[in-house]
Enzyme design. Structure first.
Site, PDB file in Angstrom:
ATOM      1  N   GLU A 283      51.524  78.245   7.779  1.00 14.59           N
ATOM      2  CA  GLU A 283      51.775  79.447   7.070  1.00 14.59           C
ATOM      3  C   GLU A 283      51.165  79.446   5.732  1.00 14.59           C
ATOM      4  O   GLU A 283      51.101  80.263   5.006  1.00 14.59           O
ATOM      5  CB  GLU A 283      53.284  79.535   6.907  1.00 14.59           C
ATOM      6  CG  GLU A 283      53.998  80.688   6.815  1.00 14.59           C
ATOM      7  CD  GLU A 283      55.459  80.671   6.831  1.00 14.59           C
ATOM      8  OE1 GLU A 283      56.202  81.266   7.712  1.00 14.59           O
ATOM      9  OE2 GLU A 283      56.062  79.976   6.042  1.00 14.59           O
ATOM     10  N   HIS A 304      50.770  60.069  27.538  1.00 13.76           N
ATOM     11  CA  HIS A 304      50.965  60.370  28.726  1.00 13.76           C
ATOM     12  C   HIS A 304      50.803  62.116  28.948  1.00 13.76           C
ATOM     13  O   HIS A 304      51.320  62.535  30.055  1.00 13.76           O
ATOM     14  CB  HIS A 304      52.016  59.957  29.097  1.00 13.76           C
ATOM     15  CG  HIS A 304      52.081  58.529  29.081  1.00 13.76           C
ATOM     16  ND1 HIS A 304      51.602  57.558  30.127  1.00 13.76           N
ATOM     17  CD2 HIS A 304      52.191  57.451  28.049  1.00 13.76           C
ATOM     18  CE1 HIS A 304      51.417  56.193  29.674  1.00 13.76           C
ATOM     19  NE2 HIS A 304      52.107  56.314  28.360  1.00 13.76           N
ATOM     20  N   LYS A 418      59.072  91.282  10.846  1.00 13.02           N
ATOM     21  CA  LYS A 418      60.416  91.572  10.445  1.00 13.02           C
ATOM     22  C   LYS A 418      60.651  92.826  10.113  1.00 13.02           C
ATOM     23  O   LYS A 418      61.813  93.299  10.366  1.00 13.02           O
ATOM     24  CB  LYS A 418      60.534  90.886   8.736  1.00 13.02           C
ATOM     25  CG  LYS A 418      60.564  89.359   8.938  1.00 13.02           C
ATOM     26  CD  LYS A 418      60.789  88.852   7.225  1.00 13.02           C
ATOM     27  CE  LYS A 418      60.548  87.402   7.000  1.00 13.02           C
ATOM     28  NZ  LYS A 418      60.597  87.209   5.481  1.00 13.02           N
TER      29      LYS A 418
HETATM   30  O1  PA5 Z   1      57.966  78.966   3.956  1.00 17.38           O
HETATM   31  C1  PA5 Z   1      58.427  80.043   3.628  1.00 17.38           C
HETATM   32  O2  PA5 Z   1      58.437  80.691   2.670  1.00 17.38           O
HETATM   33  C2  PA5 Z   1      59.083  80.829   4.943  1.00 17.38           C
HETATM   34  O3  PA5 Z   1      58.967  79.975   5.972  1.00 17.38           O
HETATM   35  C3  PA5 Z   1      60.506  80.669   4.514  1.00 17.38           C
HETATM   36  O4  PA5 Z   1      61.059  79.330   4.105  1.00 17.38           O
HETATM   37  C4  PA5 Z   1      61.505  81.485   5.788  1.00 17.38           C
HETATM   38  O5  PA5 Z   1      60.616  82.700   6.047  1.00 17.38           O
HETATM   39  C5  PA5 Z   1      62.910  81.511   5.487  1.00 17.38           C
HETATM   40  O6  PA5 Z   1      62.752  82.314   4.284  1.00 17.38           O
HETATM   41  P1  PA5 Z   1      64.246  82.549   3.389  1.00 17.38           P
HETATM   42  O7  PA5 Z   1      64.359  81.200   2.794  1.00 17.38           O
HETATM   43  O8  PA5 Z   1      64.028  83.599   2.521  1.00 17.38           O
HETATM   44  O9  PA5 Z   1      65.502  82.796   4.254  1.00 17.38           O
END
Ligand code: PA5
Length: 430
Positions: A283, A304, A418
């Site tokens: 990410e 394996h 989203k």
């Molecule tokens: O690293 C990040 O910013 C994302 O993976 C968020 O943690 C994830 O989308 C969850 O977001 P939030 O904490 O706002 O619910």
């Protein structure tokens, strides 16, 4: 003192590996990236030293444990779940919830919106003794809010319209968001996720510290290990092995076409650590057509399953073995069937010895087959070493963002999905 070592020898000493010139050529950019990180440190860099959330997390954890809680449900997803899950899996008993002498309530993670998982948690959790912690920095993540609303409904059924409030914690941005609004309306306990710490870098905020403390982990040791890492990076700069690793992996991707990075711990307890790292790397760096693809595997299990591909498949991978020198427990293999040569030889050895011999054997086999690999060695799986390693991998990822020329701290690519979800589920304004 944390004992975590990084070894990149086998990224250089295999055919097609990196040459001294590659690494030297990248050095000025690496130094620039480190200067940038240390000159204007992102929020996650200060957490181990300020320890600003340790006390608040420990005190809420004490309250939960002292209340005779039977169950603690951590509701969150992505960066709001993977860090705490990694710590829990690494440092607590693998069957923690089933242990009679465990150090805190049962812990459950409600992450996905799969109704099967949530129903299963609700089958186990005793409504009268359950605490829920809704963890979302933005305060609007649909998955987290939906899980929270279902659990909240159960708590209201069991404890009454006001009773649930005393058993609910919200971990969120203290300045804004819908969860903050709810916490004010219902007078809920709030633990903060600071604005300048992104979800996947938040394991050392209450996101990770509260569940760790609830289950009796040593939060101070975790932060001490992480602080040691920060001190060492400040002292050694571009010479620090975690920093060098940023350049090594970047070069393997961009100069050698190895765009898959496999993290393969040789310990079941570190399987979620690999999952946490996969999110962190993917990410943070997968942007603008750049980034290498992280993948998690576990040794020996995946010998394996996947090692055939790593040995003879496309030359597109770097395998990063995570080795544990001293496993927390061991078992001697009994002597038996000594007359059967394919079985008898195991007797008298230990399970940990076998695991570590197989780890070394895989590393050697990969190297001999010309398959680049590196090793992260932990002297043991404990809080201090985990704190060090989490911090080191966050630093490596942030520096890699600079090398790739992308912003490691945003995630614009997840917004489109989203928005479609919000629209289809009827959220106003979408
Ligand atoms: O690293 C990040 O910013 C994302 O993976 C968020 O943690 C994830 O989308 C969850 O977001 P939030 O904490 O706002 O619910």
């Amino acid at each position: 003192m944390a004992e975590v070592a990084f070894d990149y020898t086998n990224l250089r000493e295999v055919e097609g590996g990196l040459a001294d010139g590659d690494v030297d050529g990248a050095r000025p950019r690496l130094e620039e990236a480190v200067d940038q990180l240390l000159g204007d440190p992102p929020g996650f860099m200060r957490l181990p030293k300020t320890r600003e959330y340790a006390e608040a997390s420990a005190s809420v954890a004490e309250e939960i444990r002292g209340s005779g809680a039977t169950d603690f449900i951590h509701v969150g997803i992505g960066g709001s779940a993977l860090g705490p899950m990694a710590l829990h899996r690494a440092l607590n008993h693998p069957y923690y919830n089933a242990l009679s002498g465990r150090r805190g309530p049962r812990i459950h993670f409600a992450e996905n919106t799969d109704p099967g998982t949530l129903s299963a948690i609700l089958d186990i959790a005793e409504p009268g003794g359950t605490w829920v912690n809704a963890v979302t920095k933005s305060g609007s993540t649909a998955e987290t809010m939906a899980n929270f609303l279902v659990i909240r409904g159960r708590l209201i059924d069991a404890l009454g319209s006001f009773g649930h409030q005393g058993r609910t914690i919200v971990t969120t941005d203290p300045e804004k968001g819908f969860l903050k609004e709810i916490s004010e309306r219902e007078d809920l306990r709030v633990l903060p996720i600071p604005a300048d710490v992104g979800g996947r870098f938040s394991v050392l905020t209450p996101v990770g510290l509260l569940p760790a403390a609830v289950t009796g982990l040593d939060v101070e040791a975790l932060l001490t290990g992480a602080a040691q890492c920060v001190d060492e990076v400040e002292a050694r700069g571009a010479e620090h092995p975690a920093v060098v690793g940023a350049a090594m992996n970047y070069l393997m991707d961009t100069e050698r076409g190895r765009n898959v990075r496999v993290m393969m711990p040789y310990a079941d307890s570190l399987e979620r650590l690999a999952a946490w790292f996969v999110q962190l790397w993917a990410e943070s760096l997968g942007k603008e057509g750049k980034g290498s693809t992280p993948h998690g595997a576990v040794g020996t299990t995946d010998q394996h399953s996947q090692v055939q591909l790593y040995m003879e498949g496309p030359q597109d991978k770097v395998i990063e073995i995570v080795e544990v020198e001293e496993h927390p427990r061991d078992l001697t293999i009994p002597e038996a069937y000594e007359d059967i040569e394919g079985v008898g030889y195991l007797g008298g050895h230990t399970m940990a010895e076998l695991l570590n011999v197989e780890c070394d054997a895989t590393r050697r086999a990969l190297t001999e087959a010309g398959r680049p690999n590196s090793t992260i060695k932990l002297a043991a799986v404990n809080e201090e070493n985990l704190g060090y390693l989490l911090q080191a991998l966050e630093i490596q990822t942030a520096i890699s963002g600079t090398l790739y020329g992308v912003n490691a701290f945003d995630q614009p690519g997840v917004e489109a999905g989203k928005e479609i979800t919000y629209k289809r589920m009827g959220r106003p304004g979408y």
